[in-house]
Design a protein around this motif. Structure first.
Motif, PDB file in Angstrom:
ATOM      1  N   VAL A 154       0.881  -1.172   0.000  1.00 21.52           N
ATOM      2  CA  VAL A 154       0.000   0.000   0.000  1.00 21.52           C
ATOM      3  C   VAL A 154       0.915   1.219   0.000  1.00 21.52           C
ATOM      4  O   VAL A 154       1.352   1.696   1.048  1.00 21.52           O
ATOM      5  CB  VAL A 154      -0.933  -0.011   1.224  1.00 21.52           C
ATOM      6  CG1 VAL A 154      -1.791   1.248   1.257  1.00 21.52           C
ATOM      7  CG2 VAL A 154      -1.819  -1.256   1.197  1.00 21.52           C
ATOM      8  N   THR A 155       1.235   1.694  -1.188  1.00 15.64           N
ATOM      9  CA  THR A 155       2.289   2.691  -1.349  1.00 15.64           C
ATOM     10  C   THR A 155       1.740   4.058  -1.746  1.00 15.64           C
ATOM     11  O   THR A 155       0.617   4.187  -2.232  1.00 15.64           O
ATOM     12  CB  THR A 155       3.295   2.231  -2.419  1.00 15.64           C
ATOM     13  OG1 THR A 155       2.617   2.105  -3.676  1.00 15.64           O
ATOM     14  CG2 THR A 155       3.922   0.893  -2.047  1.00 15.64           C
ATOM     15  N   VAL A 156       2.564   5.063  -1.512  1.00 12.25           N
ATOM     16  CA  VAL A 156       2.336   6.408  -2.027  1.00 12.25           C
ATOM     17  C   VAL A 156       3.487   6.730  -2.986  1.00 12.25           C
ATOM     18  O   VAL A 156       4.586   6.204  -2.818  1.00 12.25           O
ATOM     19  CB  VAL A 156       2.275   7.450  -0.891  1.00 12.25           C
ATOM     20  CG1 VAL A 156       1.008   7.309  -0.092  1.00 12.25           C
ATOM     21  CG2 VAL A 156       3.501   7.364   0.030  1.00 12.25           C
ATOM     22  N   PRO A 157       3.206   7.544  -4.013  1.00 11.77           N
ATOM     23  CA  PRO A 157       1.941   8.192  -4.308  1.00 11.77           C
ATOM     24  C   PRO A 157       0.913   7.214  -4.855  1.00 11.77           C
ATOM     25  O   PRO A 157       1.272   6.211  -5.476  1.00 11.77           O
ATOM     26  CB  PRO A 157       2.326   9.221  -5.383  1.00 11.77           C
ATOM     27  CG  PRO A 157       3.451   8.558  -6.134  1.00 11.77           C
ATOM     28  CD  PRO A 157       4.228   7.828  -5.061  1.00 11.77           C
ATOM     29  N   ALA A 158      -0.334   7.537  -4.612  1.00 11.37           N
ATOM     30  CA  ALA A 158      -1.437   6.806  -5.211  1.00 11.37           C
ATOM     31  C   ALA A 158      -2.469   7.831  -5.653  1.00 11.37           C
ATOM     32  O   ALA A 158      -2.649   8.858  -4.992  1.00 11.37           O
ATOM     33  CB  ALA A 158      -2.046   5.828  -4.220  1.00 11.37           C
TER      34      ALA A 158
END
Length: 330
Positions: A110-114
């Motif tokens: 569950v990573t950023v950027p999204a």
């Protein structure tokens, strides 16, 4: 949550959601001002690229932004900076909720950027390398007047080649050193990192920017690692041959960018340090966050303008940062 696998090299999970938001909507997600929400953390170098590009291109109103807090647990980034711990637009406490809305069986990072589709609450993409390129190309109709060309057609092949080496040895290289599970893996990453930094230093000794005579995507990708180098990578990730401030050319180059509107005014050193030193508990089990380093040097004169070039090419600087997106100033 463990980041180091004893006895092994670090391998980044690169299974990203590669759906694209395009001008023609060919993946089912057309560019529409206000429809999407860019979720970032100011701590994360990959997300910081998107923050900088968005500001340089003037996409603030077309692509609103949600800022997650600097720390997270094994589940995901949280919106603990917002009232009641929820993003005011998406109404969620954790970014994980938008990933699971897209795929209830989602089992990747569950990573950023999204970028999240606001009407459905579903993540569209977390493909960080593509997100910033598409901001330049697919969102062009919504760029501000005077926006720079960060990915000019004549330079794209060279930019792509430079980006590839920067990613392998520098952007991801610091993580390969910091999360190495063996002495051999660490030494390999360390050697590649500093060899590449030496090559980049030589390249920048006669050129103000990495490709051409104005800022491009390549400079943004290098900057987000350099700006974190002394604060976290030098000590926390054991990238300690030299500090950035002890590498004269790269230090002057980084200061030049930091002092350019759109770069330093997006950087939050407190978020950066708290993320790395608090989240990576297997590297820093005490949870102690360093007080230093002294950050005042970022505002020292850099004398890079003597090499020529113009930061924004034929464009103009972005305007002032919106109050709701301001970061602490040095």
């Amino acid at each position: 949550m463990s980041y180091v696998n004893p006895g092994s090299s670090y391998t980044r999970d690169s299974r990203y959601i590669t759906t694209r938001i395009t001008a023609d909507g060919r993946d089912g997600f057309p560019v529409e001002p206000g429809r999407y929400r860019l979720v970032v953390s100011r701590a994360c170098p990959w997300a910081s690229r998107a923050v900088i590009v968005r500001r340089l291109l003037g996409l603030e109103s077309a692509l609103p932004m949600a800022v997650a807090g600097p720390t997270h647990d094994e589940r995901s980034w949280t919106f603990d900076l917002d009232p009641d711990g929820r993003d005011p637009v998406l109404g969620i406490e954790r970014l994980q909720e938008a990933y699971l809305a897209r795929d209830p069986g989602y089992d990747r990072g569950v990573t950023v950027p999204a970028i999240v589709d606001v009407p459905t609450g579903k993540v569209v993409t977390n493909d960080f390398a593509r997100i910033t390129i598409d901001m330049s190309l697919e969102w062009k109709a919504h760029h501000r007047e005077g926006a720079p060309d960060l990915y000019p057609p004549a330079l794209r092949r060279e930019i792509d080649a430079v980006n590839e080496t920067i990613y392998k040895d520098v952007n991801n290289g610091v993580y390969r050193a910091g999360f190495a599970g063996s002495q051999e893996a660490y030494a390999t990453a360390y050697t590649s990192l500093f060899a590449r930094l030496d090559q980049l230093s030589e390249r920048l000794s006669t050129s103000r920017y990495l490709v051409g005579d104005a800022i491009t995507e390549a400079d943004i990708r290098l900057f987000t690692t350099l700006v974190r180098f002394d604060a976290v990578y030098h000590g926390h990730f054991k990238c300690n041959r030299q500090k950035l401030s002890e590498m004269p050319i790269l230090w002057a180059y980084a200061r030049d960018l930091f002092q350019t509107p759109g770069f330093g005014d997006t950087v939050d050193f407190d978020h950066i340090k708290r993320h790395y030193y608090l989240v990576h508990q297997d590297i820093n089990p005490s949870g102690v966050v360093p007080v230093g380093p002294d950050l005042s040097g970022w505002l020292d004169a850099h004398d890079r303008a003597s090499l020529g070039g113009r930061p924004f090419g034929t464009g103009t600087p972005p305007g002032p940062v919106a109050p709701e997106e301001a970061v602490p100033q040095l």
